[in-house]
Every structure is written in C-alpha cells, then in structure tokens.
Design a protein around this motif. Structure first.
Motif, PDB file in Angstrom:
ATOM      1  N   ASP A 195       0.817  -1.219   0.000  1.00  0.00           N
ATOM      2  CA  ASP A 195       0.000   0.000   0.000  1.00  0.00           C
ATOM      3  C   ASP A 195       0.846   1.261   0.000  1.00  0.00           C
ATOM      4  O   ASP A 195       0.327   2.356  -0.254  1.00  0.00           O
ATOM      5  N   VAL A 196       2.131   1.140   0.281  1.00  0.00           N
ATOM      6  CA  VAL A 196       3.004   2.307   0.300  1.00  0.00           C
ATOM      7  C   VAL A 196       3.009   3.009  -1.050  1.00  0.00           C
ATOM      8  O   VAL A 196       3.189   4.225  -1.133  1.00  0.00           O
ATOM      9  N   TRP A 197       2.743   2.267  -2.125  1.00  0.00           N
ATOM     10  CA  TRP A 197       2.813   2.837  -3.469  1.00  0.00           C
ATOM     11  C   TRP A 197       1.607   3.707  -3.814  1.00  0.00           C
ATOM     12  O   TRP A 197       1.636   4.426  -4.817  1.00  0.00           O
ATOM     13  N   LEU A 198       0.559   3.649  -3.031  1.00  0.00           N
ATOM     14  CA  LEU A 198      -0.631   4.447  -3.330  1.00  0.00           C
ATOM     15  C   LEU A 198      -0.361   5.946  -3.210  1.00  0.00           C
ATOM     16  O   LEU A 198      -1.157   6.760  -3.680  1.00  0.00           O
ATOM     17  N   SER A 199       0.745   6.313  -2.575  1.00  0.00           N
ATOM     18  CA  SER A 199       1.090   7.731  -2.444  1.00  0.00           C
ATOM     19  C   SER A 199       1.825   8.269  -3.668  1.00  0.00           C
ATOM     20  O   SER A 199       2.159   9.456  -3.726  1.00  0.00           O
ATOM     21  N   CYS A 200       2.081   7.406  -4.654  1.00  0.00           N
ATOM     22  CA  CYS A 200       2.838   7.815  -5.854  1.00  0.00           C
ATOM     23  C   CYS A 200       1.935   8.497  -6.880  1.00  0.00           C
ATOM     24  O   CYS A 200       1.807   8.036  -8.021  1.00  0.00           O
ATOM     25  N   THR A 201       1.286   9.577  -6.478  1.00  0.00           N
ATOM     26  CA  THR A 201       0.400  10.260  -7.418  1.00  0.00           C
ATOM     27  C   THR A 201       1.175  11.144  -8.390  1.00  0.00           C
ATOM     28  O   THR A 201       0.759  11.326  -9.536  1.00  0.00           O
ATOM     29  N   ALA A 225       7.345  11.942  -5.705  1.00  0.00           N
ATOM     30  CA  ALA A 225       7.569  10.651  -5.044  1.00  0.00           C
ATOM     31  C   ALA A 225       9.047  10.287  -5.027  1.00  0.00           C
ATOM     32  O   ALA A 225       9.532   9.660  -4.077  1.00  0.00           O
ATOM     33  N   ASP A 285      10.953  11.064  -1.884  1.00  0.00           N
ATOM     34  CA  ASP A 285      10.458  10.487  -0.635  1.00  0.00           C
ATOM     35  C   ASP A 285      11.381   9.353  -0.179  1.00  0.00           C
ATOM     36  O   ASP A 285      11.440   8.306  -0.833  1.00  0.00           O
ATOM     37  N   LEU A 341       9.749   5.838   0.014  1.00  0.00           N
ATOM     38  CA  LEU A 341       9.525   5.156  -1.259  1.00  0.00           C
ATOM     39  C   LEU A 341      10.842   4.688  -1.872  1.00  0.00           C
ATOM     40  O   LEU A 341      10.902   3.613  -2.484  1.00  0.00           O
TER      41      LEU A 341
END
Length: 335
Positions: free
Chosen positions: A194-200, A205, A208, A211
């Motif tokens: 789920d960490v990848w859901l912040s890669c908007t 990103a 970060d 990441l």
C-alpha cells in the motif's frame, strides 16, 4: 483551493465497486509501484554509468561527444516513456540536450517534453546515437522495432528494455545484440504494498526516502522485488563500459569499487574473481581489460558475480546504501 468533495465517500474511486472488484484494488498500488521502481532503477543505473564515464572522460574511446556526457535515448513515449523522461531529468543529472526520443507521433509530444529534449521518429538514428537506449514500446511493436534497430546498435550501446512478456534471451536474438538489461520483477503479498498508493506525482515521489527505501532492489519491504540478477547485470554493465574503453582490470575494479564504497564505508570490495572464473582471473594481467560479458547470459545463468553477491551480505548492504544515497542526492540542474 480546498477539495470540496474530499470528505464525501460517494465520490471516492471505490464507490460502486462490487466486493469482487474491491479485491482487485491492490492492482492500483502494484501498477504505481512498478512505474516508480522501473523509473527509479533506471535512474540509478544512469547515475552510475554517468559517474563512471565522467571519471574516464579523458579517454577518447569512452566519449561519444565532445564533452563525453552520457547520451540517453528513449524509444516510445507512452505512459512509461513519459515517466522515465521525467525521472531521468529529475534524478540522473543528464542534460536535456543529451536525451533524445523516438516516437511514432513526435508532433503530439511537443507539449509534454521539456525544452532541450529532442523528439523525432527515427529508431535507427536514435540507436546509432545513444549510449543507453531505453525500450518503452508495446510488445506488439517489438518485432518491427528490433528490425529497425538491428545492425544499427553499436556494441557499446546498453539497451534497457521495459517491454513486458519478452525475455532477455529472445530480445538478444531479435536485436543481434547482447548488451541488454531486462528487469524481472516479482511480487510479494503483504500490506506493505500500500506504500505505493502515495505515488500520485512521480517527481515528488522520487524525493520520498520511504519510497526510495521500498524500491531498493535488494529489499522486499515494498512488495516488489527485483533481486540479484538485475544487480549483476548492472555491475557487469559497468565492467563492459570499462572494457570498451580499454581500461585495465585493476583500474576498472578501482573505479567500480569507488562508485559503491563512496556511499558505504566498509571492507566489502569487488575483485577480479567476483566477476570472472578463478581460472580466467589468474591469467588476467592488471593492465589487461576484462573480457566482454554477455548481459543476456549474465541474467539467465549462474555467474561468478551472482555467487559472490549471494554469499556477501556486506556487499549487498554496500549496493543498497549506494542506491539510496544516489537517488536521495539531488541531481545538478544542467542545460
């Protein structure tokens, strides 16, 4: 401006999905993670190659241009090609003028490419010019693309393929070229994905640390694992670049170790037997270049380097430290 629908669950992406469809939501994170990892790993490789070349820029056989800077080609400007371009400009330190793109519709790319990056439709021209060539085309286009590139790739040109479903051995046959890196990603189940859901936004990103840590090739914290075969291909790539420059084995090892150990103060070190068999290493003189290594073979067979890295936790830590340090270091903005 505030998001007026931010707190309204009925406007969320998941609204209206069936229970079976909701079970597939993990694919969103996986897709974002693959894009991030693919771009981050490509940027890491380019930074290593760029640094290596800058240390040998006074050698005519290394420099492909007057300034000796790395020339990077991107074949295909779909989703992956666009994201890769942004990543390289953000992280690699490569000048925009040293990145060229071949796209079937160059006229439509004008609005999405930064100033200084040239875009045209000529795969052969791109192949003849590039030191590193990224394939970002669809699998259905690959036979035609390879036919265009075949016999136009210099031996020193490193091909990096993002095209899925085509193994590196097949790609080597289609291109008649063995200096190829093909990342092979594995997926590990777990909530960590789920960490990848912040890669908007990719460029944000890429700054970060969380990441970057999750994308490290030798860790599994992000649920996407690349592993030692890719690391071997990267290190053998550096070896081949030095070989193409007629650099002696001793100087080659010194340069490669300095790229890694600069980020990890430890006793871990690569030597001649780390790369080639003991019998070959014993007959290799210090001023003699390493033999050329087929990257297609290096990614599909057991190699001395794979055996060495598998048994050396310290060297794995050294490579991981170099990866995180290089990506977390802002690239110098150049024109």
């Amino acid at each position: 401006m505030a998001d007026v629908v931010g707190d309204l669950s009925s406007f969320s992406f998941e609204t209206g999905l069936t229970d079976d469809e909701k079970k597939l939501l993990y694919l969103r994170a996986r897709s974002a993670g693959l894009t991030f990892c693919g771009c981050a790993h490509a940027a890491f490789l380019c930074k290593l190659v760029h640094s290596l070349r800058s240390q040998t820029a006074n050698r005519d056989s290394v420099a492909s241009g007057e300034d000796g800077d790395l020339c990077v080609g991107i074949l295909g400007l779909g989703h992956m090609g666009k994201q890769l371009l942004l990543s390289l400009l953000e992280k690699s330190g490569i000048k925009p003028s040293h990145i060229k793109i071949s796209s079937r519709r160059p006229e439509s790319a004008v609005k999405c490419i930064p100033a200084g990056v040239e875009c045209f439709f000529d795969n052969r021209r791109l192949a003849a010019w590039a030191d590193v060539l990224f394939l970002c085309c669809l699998p259905s286009h690959l036979p035609k693309v390879c036919a265009d590139l075949r016999s136009h790739l210099a031996k020193r040109c490193l091909v990096y393929s993002f095209t899925s479903g085509v193994p590196v051995s097949r790609l080597a046959q289609l291109l008649g070229h063995n200096f190829i890196v093909k990342p092979q990603y594995d997926f590990i189940d777990g909530d960590s994905a789920d960490v990848w859901l912040s890669c908007t936004h990719l460029t944000t990103a890429l700054t970060d640390p969380l990441l970057i840590e999750a994308s490290c090739p030798l860790t599994k914290s992000g649920g996407i694992f690349l592993g030692l075969n890719w690391v071997c291909a990267v290190l053998y790539s550096l070896l081949n670049i030095c070989t193409s420059a007629s650099l002696g084995s001793s100087d080659t090892l010194s340069l490669i170790n300095s790229l890694l150990k600069d980020k990890w103060q430890h006793t871990a070190e690569l030597n001649t037997r780390s790369f080639i068999s003991a019998s070959c290493a014993s007959s290799l003189h210090t001023d003699e270049p390493f033999p050329w290594i087929s990257l297609a073979d290096a990614q599909t067979r057991d190699t001395p380097l794979l055996c060495f890295l598998s048994s050396s936790e310290s060297m794995q830590q050294c490579i991981s430290a170099a990866y995180k340090s290089l990506l977390q270091t802002p690239a110098k903005k150049t024109l």
